[in-house]
Scaffold this active site. Structure first.
Site, short mmCIF file in Angstrom:
data_model
loop_
_atom_site.label_atom_id
_atom_site.label_comp_id
_atom_site.label_asym_id
_atom_site.label_seq_id
_atom_site.Cartn_x
_atom_site.Cartn_y
_atom_site.Cartn_z
N GLU A 240 -12.11 6.47 0.00
CA GLU A 240 -11.56 7.29 -1.09
C GLU A 240 -10.10 6.89 -1.21
OE1 GLU A 240 -12.43 11.44 -0.39
OE2 GLU A 240 -14.56 11.08 -0.50
N GLU B 106 0.52 4.24 -9.09
CA GLU B 106 0.43 5.59 -8.55
C GLU B 106 1.77 5.97 -7.93
OE1 GLU B 106 -1.88 6.22 -4.95
OE2 GLU B 106 -2.71 8.05 -5.78
N LYS C 23 -8.07 9.23 13.44
CA LYS C 23 -6.63 8.97 13.44
C LYS C 23 -6.00 9.69 12.25
CE LYS C 23 -3.62 6.15 11.84
NZ LYS C 23 -2.44 7.03 11.71
N CYS D 170 -4.40 13.00 -4.88
CA CYS D 170 -4.96 11.79 -5.48
C CYS D 170 -5.54 12.06 -6.87
CB CYS D 170 -6.04 11.22 -4.56
SG CYS D 170 -7.31 12.43 -4.19
P1 NAD Z 1 -2.01 5.06 3.61
O1 NAD Z 1 -3.05 4.13 3.14
O2 NAD Z 1 -0.61 4.58 3.73
O3 NAD Z 1 -2.37 5.64 5.06
C1 NAD Z 1 -3.60 6.29 5.31
C2 NAD Z 1 -3.92 6.17 6.78
O4 NAD Z 1 -4.17 4.80 7.09
C3 NAD Z 1 -2.81 6.63 7.73
O5 NAD Z 1 -3.40 7.33 8.80
C4 NAD Z 1 -2.20 5.31 8.18
O6 NAD Z 1 -1.59 5.39 9.45
C5 NAD Z 1 -3.42 4.42 8.23
N1 NAD Z 1 -3.14 2.99 8.12
C6 NAD Z 1 -2.12 2.39 7.45
N2 NAD Z 1 -2.24 1.04 7.54
C7 NAD Z 1 -3.36 0.79 8.28
C8 NAD Z 1 -4.03 -0.40 8.71
N3 NAD Z 1 -3.57 -1.60 8.38
N4 NAD Z 1 -5.15 -0.26 9.44
C9 NAD Z 1 -5.65 0.95 9.75
N5 NAD Z 1 -5.06 2.11 9.38
C10 NAD Z 1 -3.94 2.03 8.64
O7 NAD Z 1 -2.11 6.32 2.65
P2 NAD Z 1 -1.18 7.60 2.65
O8 NAD Z 1 0.18 7.21 2.14
O9 NAD Z 1 -1.31 8.30 3.95
O10 NAD Z 1 -1.92 8.50 1.56
C11 NAD Z 1 -1.69 8.42 0.21
C12 NAD Z 1 -2.80 7.66 -0.49
O11 NAD Z 1 -4.05 8.26 -0.22
C13 NAD Z 1 -2.64 7.70 -2.00
O12 NAD Z 1 -2.95 6.45 -2.53
C14 NAD Z 1 -3.69 8.72 -2.41
O13 NAD Z 1 -4.12 8.63 -3.74
C15 NAD Z 1 -4.77 8.43 -1.44
N6 NAD Z 1 -5.69 9.57 -1.36
C16 NAD Z 1 -6.94 9.45 -1.89
C17 NAD Z 1 -7.83 10.52 -1.85
C18 NAD Z 1 -9.21 10.44 -2.46
O14 NAD Z 1 -10.01 11.33 -2.22
N7 NAD Z 1 -9.52 9.43 -3.25
C19 NAD Z 1 -7.42 11.71 -1.26
C20 NAD Z 1 -6.15 11.80 -0.73
C21 NAD Z 1 -5.29 10.72 -0.77
#
Ligand code: NAD
Length: 487
Positions: free
Chosen positions: A258, A391, A182, A292
């Protein structure tokens, strides 16, 4: 100027059992271009039903011909996927830029080549993996037998869409699993093209499936809850990770996380300031600060604090904020209105907390449409300000002076996050000493974002669970059976 996209945006369908399909109820949502606020196209909105079909297809494929592929055959497929990504590099970079608002030049030089390399790297790596074996005197021989975990749910964020999806999918397929993916709702296009590429590269139907949609009560929630998914590889926010953990608890899925970061960038007075500034520009503002690993909390030893702030600000003011498809753009648009408002909210918090906006903090002149924010440097905030603690995930950094090594280590660790840190010093002993005390999974000394895909990658505290990269990914995407043969 090349603001006219040479490549047209695409409408995105699900990819289930080797076919592009709409949702059963024909539901779609709009994909918005963050650089112009115009509609790029439509995206099929999947839910429980589509995830159900995808999981059934993935389960069948797991028991089908995929099960009997050899390591060499899978390695060849991974290599072919990497090659096809490179053949379509410019198209993919355009789509990534349209979806995310990141500069095309960045997508074309980093995101897409690295997406290809993720496949090329694991094409080689999987063929070199050995197994544990122990000879227990004359009594027994023990060896570990590796097999796939099964059906893996891969849930992705929007900041580095194809780079991060391929980082998970390559070892997942390499170890013989099947996948239900997804992508983030704001950035669906390159994942959709990747499905075409997988098919062309010879991935059998059902092995890779893609369901578009949202999080809770939508495709993301359906993946986390599905009893027939064995493992979830998730990249995103800690809060989402926690929600996924709760909804996947009943079926006790294996999880790899992650998550976010609020990473310290620690600059000692004996560092090479030219190099520091050059790299800190990138570690602060590359990809609009939506990485991130960005070092959003900058700590500078007091003797060089003023010089750093003025030289850094001067360089930052010269960064060109502009349309992502313009060749000379350094900083593009933030990914969505929702995210833009959130980041702007932090700038307001900084002002209310007595912070000084050294540069930025506002929409650039002449860019009335699109989610643009000038790269922003904030000073004079106390460590309790939410801007220093949370963040922001945008082009906003805070800069704080420090006097003592112990003090900066304490401040660097004063967070729930523990993803990465950067330390700038020419003192070797201090580099080791401070590195060993910083609570982060990835620590760079005198550099930033220098990656070797064999190394462990991931965060501690609220920044993640487990590590990926090299053998760590192989371990996540496989199950071990220890076999004991009595001699
Ligand atoms: P997010 O957690 O809002 O969403 C990530 C994914 O999860 C999306 O596809 C979203 O639709 C899905 N999602 C949301 N709620 C859900 C639920 N309850 N159940 C299942 N799926 C769900 O994150 P974002 O805003 O897309 O990304 C930004 C975040 O990602 C930041 O915190 C960033 O630091 C982190 N990030 C971490 C890394 C790493 O390697 N550590 C890399 C990139 C981004």
């Amino acid at each position: 100027m090349q603001t006219e996209a040479r490549i047209k945006a695409i409408n995105c369908q699900h990819f289930i059992n080797g076919q592009f399909v709409d949702s059963k109820n024909q539901k779609t949502f709009e994909n918005i271009n963050p650089a112009t606020e115009e509609v790029l196209g439509t995206v099929a909105e999947g839910g429980k039903e589509e995830v159900g079909y995808a999981v059934a297809a993935a389960r069948r494929a797991l028991k089908g011909p995929w099960k009997n592929t050899t390591l060499q055959e899978r390695s060849k497929i991974l290599r072919r996927i990497g090659d096809l990504i490179l053949e379509r590099q410019e198209e993919l970079a355009h789509l990534e830029s349209l979806d995310t608002g990141k500069p095309f030049s960045l997508a074309n030089s980093i995101d897409i080549p690295r997406a290809a390399y993720n496949f090329h790297f694991y094409a080689d790596y999987i063929t070199s993996v050995g197994t544990e074996a122990y000879q227990q005197d004359q009594q027994a021989l023990h060896y570990a037998y590796r097999r796939p975990v099964g059906v893996v749910g891969i849930i992705k964020p929007w900041n580095l869409p194809l780079l991060l999806l391929t980082w998970k999918l390559a070892p997942c397929l390499g170890m013989g699993n099947t996948a239900v993916i997804k992508p983030a709702e704001w950035t669906p296009m390159t994942a959709t093209v990747l499905m075409e590429i997988c098919k062309e590269a010879g991935v059998p139907d059902g092995v890779v499936n893609l369901v578009h949609g949202f999080g809770p009560n939508s495709a993301g929630g359906a993946i986390s809850e599905h009893p027939d998914i064995d493992a979830i590889s998730f990249i995103g926010e800690p809060g989402t990770g926690s929600a996924i953990m709760k909804s996947s608890a009943d079926s006790l899925k294996k999880l790899s996380y992650e998550l976010g970061g609020k990473n310290p960038n620690i600059i000692f007075a004996d560092a090479d300031l030219d190099e520091v500034i050059e790299t800190t520009i990138k570690s602060s503002f590359v990809n609009q600060g939506e990485v991130c690993l960005c070092g959003s909390r900058i700590y500078v030893e007091r003797p060089i604090y003023s010089e750093f702030v003025s030289r850094f600000a001067e360089r930052v003011k010269a960064l060109k904020v502009g349309h992502p498809l313009d060749d000379d753009t350094n900083v593009g648009a933030l990914v969505s209105k929702e995210h833009y408002d959130r980041v702007m909210g932090y700038v307001e918090i900084a002002k209310n907390d007595g912070g000084t906006i050294v540069t930025g903090g506002k929409r650039p002149e002449g860019l009335e449409k699109g989610y643009y924010l000038e790269p922003t440097i904030i000073t004079d905030l106390s460590r309790n300000s939410r801007c220093v603690r949370e963040e922001i995930f945008g082009p906003v950094v805070t800069v704080t002076p420090f006097d003592m090594e112990e003090e900066v280590v304490m401040q660097a660790n004063d967070t729930h996050y523990g993803l990465s840190a950067t330390i700038w010093t020419s003192n070797l002993k201090r580099a080791h000493r401070v590195s060993h005390q910083i609570e982060a999974g990835i620590i760079w000394v005198n550099t930033w974002f220098l990656r070797d895909l064999r190394t462990p990658f991931g965060g501690m505290k609220n920044s993640g669970i487990g590590r990926t990269g090299g053998m760590h990914s192989i371990d996540f995407y496989s199950e071990l059976s220890n076999i004991t043969i009595k001699l």
